[in-house]
Design a protein around this motif. Structure first.
Motif, PDB file in Angstrom:
ATOM      1  N   ALA A 197      30.144 -34.491  52.258  1.00 22.19           N
ATOM      2  CA  ALA A 197      31.140 -34.256  53.340  1.00 22.19           C
ATOM      3  C   ALA A 197      32.450 -33.405  52.993  1.00 22.19           C
ATOM      4  CB  ALA A 197      31.386 -35.454  54.223  1.00 22.19           C
ATOM      5  N   ILE A 198      32.933 -33.831  51.882  1.00 20.96           N
ATOM      6  CA  ILE A 198      34.349 -33.218  51.466  1.00 20.96           C
ATOM      7  C   ILE A 198      33.884 -31.605  50.987  1.00 20.96           C
ATOM      8  CG2 ILE A 198      36.190 -33.388  50.257  1.00 20.96           C
ATOM      9  CD1 ILE A 198      35.747 -36.445  50.202  1.00 20.96           C
ATOM     10  N   ALA A 199      34.281 -30.902  51.923  1.00 24.97           N
ATOM     11  CA  ALA A 199      34.008 -29.372  51.299  1.00 24.97           C
ATOM     12  C   ALA A 199      34.831 -28.952  50.365  1.00 24.97           C
ATOM     13  CB  ALA A 199      34.043 -28.313  52.492  1.00 24.97           C
ATOM     14  N   SER A 200      36.088 -29.274  50.000  1.00 20.14           N
ATOM     15  CA  SER A 200      36.939 -28.760  48.984  1.00 20.14           C
ATOM     16  C   SER A 200      36.604 -29.265  47.922  1.00 20.14           C
ATOM     17  CB  SER A 200      38.312 -29.062  49.475  1.00 20.14           C
ATOM     18  OG  SER A 200      39.170 -28.742  48.313  1.00 20.14           O
ATOM     19  N   ARG A 201      36.077 -28.843  46.685  1.00 16.07           N
ATOM     20  CA  ARG A 201      35.740 -29.304  45.600  1.00 16.07           C
ATOM     21  C   ARG A 201      36.660 -29.963  44.931  1.00 16.07           C
ATOM     22  NH1 ARG A 201      31.130 -30.830  42.829  1.00 16.07           N
ATOM     23  NH2 ARG A 201      30.063 -28.826  43.454  1.00 16.07           N
ATOM     24  N   LYS A 202      37.956 -29.277  44.932  1.00 16.84           N
ATOM     25  CA  LYS A 202      39.340 -29.924  44.268  1.00 16.84           C
ATOM     26  C   LYS A 202      39.656 -31.452  45.110  1.00 16.84           C
ATOM     27  CE  LYS A 202      43.788 -29.189  43.161  1.00 16.84           C
ATOM     28  NZ  LYS A 202      44.525 -30.487  43.374  1.00 16.84           N
ATOM     29  N   LEU A 203      39.401 -31.487  46.275  1.00 19.23           N
ATOM     30  CA  LEU A 203      39.778 -32.569  46.936  1.00 19.23           C
ATOM     31  C   LEU A 203      38.799 -33.656  46.731  1.00 19.23           C
ATOM     32  CD1 LEU A 203      41.690 -34.398  49.120  1.00 19.23           C
ATOM     33  CD2 LEU A 203      40.134 -33.238  50.822  1.00 19.23           C
ATOM     34  N   SER A 204      37.524 -33.325  46.613  1.00 18.97           N
ATOM     35  CA  SER A 204      36.388 -34.135  46.201  1.00 18.97           C
ATOM     36  C   SER A 204      36.780 -34.809  44.826  1.00 18.97           C
ATOM     37  CB  SER A 204      35.007 -33.380  45.962  1.00 18.97           C
ATOM     38  OG  SER A 204      33.787 -34.372  45.896  1.00 18.97           O
ATOM     39  N   HIS A 205      37.099 -33.762  43.857  1.00 17.21           N
ATOM     40  CA  HIS A 205      37.385 -34.414  42.574  1.00 17.21           C
ATOM     41  C   HIS A 205      38.622 -35.293  42.471  1.00 17.21           C
ATOM     42  CE1 HIS A 205      37.732 -34.352  38.146  1.00 17.21           C
ATOM     43  NE2 HIS A 205      38.863 -33.738  38.415  1.00 17.21           N
ATOM     44  N   ASP A 206      39.577 -34.916  43.197  1.00 22.12           N
ATOM     45  CA  ASP A 206      40.794 -35.836  43.322  1.00 22.12           C
ATOM     46  C   ASP A 206      40.528 -37.208  43.723  1.00 22.12           C
ATOM     47  OD1 ASP A 206      42.237 -33.611  42.137  1.00 22.12           O
ATOM     48  OD2 ASP A 206      43.410 -32.995  44.089  1.00 22.12           O
ATOM     49  N   MET A 207      39.810 -37.110  44.800  1.00 22.33           N
ATOM     50  CA  MET A 207      39.393 -38.432  45.442  1.00 22.33           C
ATOM     51  C   MET A 207      38.602 -39.386  44.558  1.00 22.33           C
ATOM     52  SD  MET A 207      41.175 -38.764  48.072  1.00 22.33           S
ATOM     53  CE  MET A 207      42.342 -37.754  47.310  1.00 22.33           C
ATOM     54  N   MET A 222      42.482 -24.769  30.250  1.00 26.33           N
ATOM     55  CA  MET A 222      42.308 -25.536  31.409  1.00 26.33           C
ATOM     56  C   MET A 222      41.122 -25.258  32.178  1.00 26.33           C
ATOM     57  SD  MET A 222      46.507 -24.673  32.216  1.00 26.33           S
ATOM     58  CE  MET A 222      46.358 -25.262  34.132  1.00 26.33           C
ATOM     59  N   ILE A 223      40.762 -24.036  32.188  1.00 25.01           N
ATOM     60  CA  ILE A 223      39.385 -23.794  33.213  1.00 25.01           C
ATOM     61  C   ILE A 223      38.455 -24.427  32.456  1.00 25.01           C
ATOM     62  CG2 ILE A 223      37.886 -21.901  33.788  1.00 25.01           C
ATOM     63  CD1 ILE A 223      40.371 -19.921  33.693  1.00 25.01           C
ATOM     64  N   ALA A 224      38.152 -24.430  31.053  1.00 25.07           N
ATOM     65  CA  ALA A 224      37.068 -25.029  30.528  1.00 25.07           C
ATOM     66  C   ALA A 224      37.112 -26.539  30.845  1.00 25.07           C
ATOM     67  CB  ALA A 224      37.046 -24.942  28.991  1.00 25.07           C
ATOM     68  N   GLN A 225      38.361 -27.273  30.749  1.00 27.65           N
ATOM     69  CA  GLN A 225      38.632 -28.780  31.039  1.00 27.65           C
ATOM     70  C   GLN A 225      37.882 -28.924  32.389  1.00 27.65           C
ATOM     71  OE1 GLN A 225      42.702 -29.049  30.083  1.00 27.65           O
ATOM     72  NE2 GLN A 225      42.120 -30.672  29.051  1.00 27.65           N
ATOM     73  N   ARG A 226      38.539 -28.083  33.402  1.00 22.78           N
ATOM     74  CA  ARG A 226      38.124 -28.298  34.975  1.00 22.78           C
ATOM     75  C   ARG A 226      36.394 -28.027  34.924  1.00 22.78           C
ATOM     76  NH1 ARG A 226      41.999 -27.169  39.462  1.00 22.78           N
ATOM     77  NH2 ARG A 226      42.536 -28.681  38.245  1.00 22.78           N
ATOM     78  N   ALA A 227      35.763 -27.319  34.435  1.00 24.13           N
ATOM     79  CA  ALA A 227      34.435 -27.048  34.669  1.00 24.13           C
ATOM     80  C   ALA A 227      33.714 -27.938  33.737  1.00 24.13           C
ATOM     81  CB  ALA A 227      33.988 -25.692  33.727  1.00 24.13           C
ATOM     82  N   ARG A 228      34.205 -28.614  32.882  1.00 25.87           N
ATOM     83  CA  ARG A 228      33.455 -29.910  32.219  1.00 25.87           C
ATOM     84  C   ARG A 228      33.409 -30.946  33.210  1.00 25.87           C
ATOM     85  NH1 ARG A 228      32.401 -31.134  27.056  1.00 25.87           N
ATOM     86  NH2 ARG A 228      31.035 -29.243  27.128  1.00 25.87           N
ATOM     87  N   GLU A 229      34.780 -31.206  33.591  1.00 27.44           N
ATOM     88  CA  GLU A 229      35.196 -32.717  34.477  1.00 27.44           C
ATOM     89  C   GLU A 229      34.478 -32.557  35.691  1.00 27.44           C
ATOM     90  OE1 GLU A 229      39.294 -32.613  34.628  1.00 27.44           O
ATOM     91  OE2 GLU A 229      39.821 -33.283  32.606  1.00 27.44           O
ATOM     92  N   LEU A 230      34.453 -31.550  36.573  1.00 24.46           N
ATOM     93  CA  LEU A 230      33.891 -31.064  37.571  1.00 24.46           C
ATOM     94  C   LEU A 230      32.352 -30.970  37.836  1.00 24.46           C
ATOM     95  CD1 LEU A 230      36.982 -31.003  38.135  1.00 24.46           C
ATOM     96  CD2 LEU A 230      36.366 -29.583  40.200  1.00 24.46           C
ATOM     97  N   PHE A 231      32.156 -30.081  36.745  1.00 22.51           N
ATOM     98  CA  PHE A 231      30.676 -29.581  36.905  1.00 22.51           C
ATOM     99  C   PHE A 231      29.755 -29.907  35.597  1.00 22.51           C
ATOM    100  CE2 PHE A 231      33.473 -26.861  39.314  1.00 22.51           C
ATOM    101  CZ  PHE A 231      33.050 -26.806  40.452  1.00 22.51           C
ATOM    102  N   LEU A 232      30.472 -30.617  34.803  1.00 21.54           N
ATOM    103  CA  LEU A 232      29.624 -30.908  33.695  1.00 21.54           C
ATOM    104  C   LEU A 232      28.806 -29.948  32.854  1.00 21.54           C
ATOM    105  CD1 LEU A 232      28.003 -34.320  34.545  1.00 21.54           C
ATOM    106  CD2 LEU A 232      30.000 -34.197  33.174  1.00 21.54           C
ATOM    107  N   VAL A 233      29.552 -28.789  32.760  1.00 26.55           N
ATOM    108  CA  VAL A 233      28.791 -27.493  32.117  1.00 26.55           C
ATOM    109  C   VAL A 233      28.998 -27.899  30.555  1.00 26.55           C
ATOM    110  CG1 VAL A 233      29.185 -25.124  31.638  1.00 26.55           C
ATOM    111  CG2 VAL A 233      29.924 -25.847  33.880  1.00 26.55           C
ATOM    112  N   PRO A 234      27.615 -27.601  30.228  1.00 24.07           N
ATOM    113  CA  PRO A 234      27.326 -28.183  28.575  1.00 24.07           C
ATOM    114  C   PRO A 234      28.040 -27.301  27.679  1.00 24.07           C
ATOM    115  CG  PRO A 234      25.361 -27.546  29.699  1.00 24.07           C
ATOM    116  CD  PRO A 234      26.251 -27.208  30.848  1.00 24.07           C
ATOM    117  N   ASP A 235      28.135 -26.068  27.701  1.00 22.52           N
ATOM    118  CA  ASP A 235      28.308 -25.309  26.716  1.00 22.52           C
ATOM    119  C   ASP A 235      29.514 -24.490  27.279  1.00 22.52           C
ATOM    120  OD1 ASP A 235      28.361 -23.656  24.460  1.00 22.52           O
ATOM    121  OD2 ASP A 235      26.656 -22.129  25.147  1.00 22.52           O
ATOM    122  N   LEU A 236      30.591 -24.829  26.557  1.00 22.90           N
ATOM    123  CA  LEU A 236      31.747 -24.164  26.623  1.00 22.90           C
ATOM    124  C   LEU A 236      32.148 -23.095  25.580  1.00 22.90           C
ATOM    125  CD1 LEU A 236      34.047 -27.098  28.074  1.00 22.90           C
ATOM    126  CD2 LEU A 236      32.671 -25.607  29.331  1.00 22.90           C
TER     127      LEU A 236
END
Length: 576
Positions: free
Chosen positions: A255-265, A478-492
């Motif tokens: 339901a939470i459209a904002s990815r950042k808000l969803s991640h924060d919550m 910082m971008i790589a950190q966010r991609a791993r934390e929010l989206f679990l991107v395996p290869d950075l």
């Protein structure tokens, strides 16, 4: 009811020490918290005692814990590996559940208790899965996605069956009219929560977002209100509140459209539950364990644990065969899904409080959770090495996309080459760079990649690789950190401009990422040379793996028909 601060401090200290020790040894913190409760509580040393205040905090903790579990579930994982994940889940649940029911019935337990024990044996520890997969560096494998989907389906199935068992236990006998009434109440609960969760809650969030109600405190309170309303609805129909908060988490994530808000919550709920309240729950759960099972029910304990392990592995492997990916992969997935962990402890504790099982059965289920969860990292590592030796560990697992942050000249050359075999999307805030990339027919998203919604627009959920190619190494990390934390991107792959930055190097190591180039590169200089036509593309066949790059900037390696990013540690003679 009086809150004893000293008792609360001691319980939290025990949880903190036990959890940290378990983590350092490579196990989930919940095991350390549970063992701390067993060792320091009434079962052994008796240094800690339960009281009414810690019991209330523990109950709130388990509700928030299941809210966090729901928030962590990503339905895009289901799309990537839905069929093999479904097969693994069904096999990994049915076989140990049937074996558990049969053994329990043989040892004299009634129908409901036997059904409960069998259901508990089918559980898989969803909460710790992603962390284990990350530490073993297999997030980008097919078995990783199958395990995540299998865990999701298994735990959801267990909670639904658990809801039915709780309802049956109310009746106490096979009264058809009462069972039908309970069934109608449960169905009504799931229908109403489905409608509210998928129809009303998203519209509520969209309305609030349009009026700039995006503050952390406001949304944290709203999420807790929604979760506890769902929990109360579950209680009203005779179910346990954990089922309500679990469903609330599932719906709120979508339901939470904002990815950042969803991640924060999600992070906020995780910190409050896993960092404060849930540890109280697991320490106090350890208080109720009885070592008497080793004296009075040792045969049942050993048989149930053996059935749980064998049933999970064999059941998963057998049901996985129709996927066409082989029995060996099924065995490894079964070994990875063998840990019961958090969910089994929660439902066992609720079953004890509801009178469905006694203290001896509760103790057996707790010891089963400890042993199977402790086994998982070791057995999974063994299975991964086994598949690697046979060259059967399949990478990508459906995440074959590549996202490149930066759309300068070097990035465009790289994207053009990779796009012949993989979907590639570029992200850049520079309009000129974006226009030049679009002229080459490349997919481009305009915006700041530190914005999680921009990353999502670039379809990063489908990406197996993220390349950060901006001139600023701190931003790249910082971008790589966010991609791993929010989206679990395996290869950075992270571009660095100079050696010696210990802080960035340490972060890259923690992320299990790799530098993009063999040596630090001034990407702006390379971009300028490309724009001035002062460079040319060269191709060289590798005769020995020890390569001197010199003035050359290696971008890609071609092995057969496959193009991949250059890595000096992964070269073979004959590569181009």
């Amino acid at each position: 009811m009086e809150l004893s601060l000293l008792n609360l401090i001691l319980v939290l200290l025990a949880a903190w020490l036990g959890g940290n020790l378990a983590t350092r040894l490579g196990y989930p913190s919940v095991l350390g918290e549970l063992i701390a409760g067993i060792l320091l509580g009434p079962p052994l040393l008796g240094l800690l005692e339960p009281n009414a205040a810690t019991t209330v905090l523990a109950q709130v903790g388990v509700l928030l814990m299941m809210l966090y579990v729901g928030l962590e579930i990503n339905f895009s994982d289901v799309k990537r590996a839905s069929w093999p994940g479904f097969l693994a889940a069904i096999g990994g649940f049915i076989v140990p559940a049937v074996m558990g029911y049969a053994l329990s019935h043989t040892f004299g337990f009634d129908f409901i208790a036997s059904l409960f024990i069998g259901m508990a044996m089918g559980v898989t520890a969803l909460v710790v899965k992603s962390r284990i997969l990350l530490e073993l560096n297999i997030l980008d494998t097919r078995i990783s996605h199958v395990m995540m989907v299998g865990s999701l389906i298994t735990d959801t199935l267990c909670l639904i069956i658990f809801a039915g068992i709780l309802s049956l236990s109310e009746v106490g006998s096979l009264n058809v009219a009462e069972i039908a009434l309970i069934l109608l109440r449960v169905i009504a609960f799931f229908v109403v929560t489905w409608f509210v969760g998928l129809r009303i809650v998203p519209r509520l969030y969209a309305w609030l977002h349009s009026r700039n109600y995006n503050g952390r405190t406001f949304n944290a309170t709203l999420i807790l209100l929604i979760a506890f309303l769902f929990a109360e609805a579950a209680e009203l129909v005779g179910l346990h509140g954990v089922i309500g908060t679990f469903l609330a988490g599932l719906y709120l994530r979508e339901a939470i459209a904002s990815r950042k808000l969803s991640h924060d919550m999600t992070g906020l709920v995780k910190d409050v539950s896993l960092g404060f309240l849930a540890p109280i729950y697991f320490v106090t759960a350890g208080f109720q364990v009885s070592f008497g099972v080793f004296r009075e029910d040792l045969a049942l304990l050993l048989l149930l644990i053996a059935a749980a392990v064998v049933g999970k592995v064999i059941g998963t492997a057998l049901f996985y065969l129709p996927s066409g990916f082989g029995w060996r992969e099924g065995v490894v997935i079964g070994a990875g899904m063998n840990g019961r962990g958090v969910v089994e402890i929660i439902i066992a504790n609720i079953g004890l409080q509801a009178g469905i099982i006694n203290q001896e059965v509760f103790s057996i289920l707790v010891f089963m959770a400890i042993i199977t969860t402790a086994m998982t990292p070791t057995t999974l590592q063994w299975g991964i090495n086994w598949l690697k030796r046979r060259n059967e560990l399949v990478r990508s697992g459906g995440r074959d996309g590549v996202v490149i942050v930066g759309a300068g000249p070097v990035a465009r050359v790289l994207a053009k080459e990779l796009s012949s075999s993989n979907p590639v999307t570029l992200i850049d805030a520079n309009e000129t760079n974006c226009q030049e990339a679009e002229k080459l027919g490349l997919a481009v998203v305009r915006g700041n990649a530190l914005n999680s919604d921009i990353l999502s627009s670039a379809k990063i959920e489908e990406a197996g690789t993220l390349i950060t190619l901006t001139p600023n190494p701190q931003v790249n990390v910082m971008i790589a950190q966010r991609a791993r934390e929010l989206f679990l991107v395996p290869d950075l792959r992270i571009h660095l401009t100079e050696k010696g930055d210990k802080e960035l190097t340490e972060i890259i190591k923690e992320l299990n990422a790799k530098p993009l180039f063999a040596n630090p590169v001034n990407i702006l200089e390379r971009d300028e040379k490309l724009l001035a036509n002062e460079v040319q593309a060269v191709s060289q066949t590798i005769e020995q793996t020890d390569v001197e790059t010199g003035l050359v900037l290696p971008l890609l390696v071609v092995r057969g028909q496959v193009k991949k990013l250059f890595s000096s540690q992964d070269l073979e003679p004959g590569d181009r």
